[in-house]
Design an enzyme around this catalytic site. Structure first.
Site, PDB file in Angstrom:
ATOM      1  CE1 TYR A 160      -4.031   2.131   0.703  1.00 30.32           C
ATOM      2  CE2 TYR A 160      -2.426   3.393   1.957  1.00 30.32           C
ATOM      3  CZ  TYR A 160      -3.663   3.294   1.352  1.00 30.32           C
ATOM      4  OH  TYR A 160      -4.538   4.363   1.394  1.00 30.32           O
ATOM      5  CG  HIS A 182      -1.014   5.480  -1.508  1.00 24.92           C
ATOM      6  ND1 HIS A 182      -1.541   4.206  -1.498  1.00 24.92           N
ATOM      7  CD2 HIS A 182      -2.068   6.330  -1.594  1.00 24.92           C
ATOM      8  CE1 HIS A 182      -2.866   4.294  -1.572  1.00 24.92           C
ATOM      9  NE2 HIS A 182      -3.201   5.569  -1.634  1.00 24.92           N
TER      10      HIS A 182
END
Length: 109
Positions: A18, A22
């Site tokens: 994750y 990002h």
């Protein structure tokens, strides 16, 4: 500016991925978010629960309501869907709005 907050749920074992995705956010997605009126956007993680807490500032005339239909947003959600809890029959992240309870903005002298 309006400040809003919401929570999302990261699936177990996906913290590093994750964060990696990002950190490499697509420039066209960053531009889209800015173009719709988002001026400041942060996501925080509670490592114990995998809960993600997002806070953003948006302009009064924001167009965030149009984001779910935008092809770039749909492509990003599909890119992230295997890492997060999503809406039923959708790749959109399951988003739960948070109610403001306290805010302190001290004056800087």
């Amino acid at each position: 500016m309006e400040k809003i907050a919401f929570r999302m749920q990261l699936k177990a074992g996906n913290i590093a991925e994750y964060k990696r995705r990002h950190d490499a956010i697509w420039p066209e997605l960053a531009d889209l978010l800015s173009d719709t009126g988002i001026r400041d956007y942060s996501i925080f993680l509670d490592e114990a629960s995998g809960m993600l807490f997002a806070v953003l500032l948006r302009t009064e005339n924001h167009r965030m309501d149009a984001l779910p239909q935008h092809p770039i947003m749909q492509r990003w959600w599909a890119h992230m869907a295997n890492l997060m809890e999503t809406e039923v029959n959708s790749v959109a992240p399951l988003v739960v709005p948070l109610l403001p309870m306290f805010h302190l903005a001290p004056h800087l002298d």
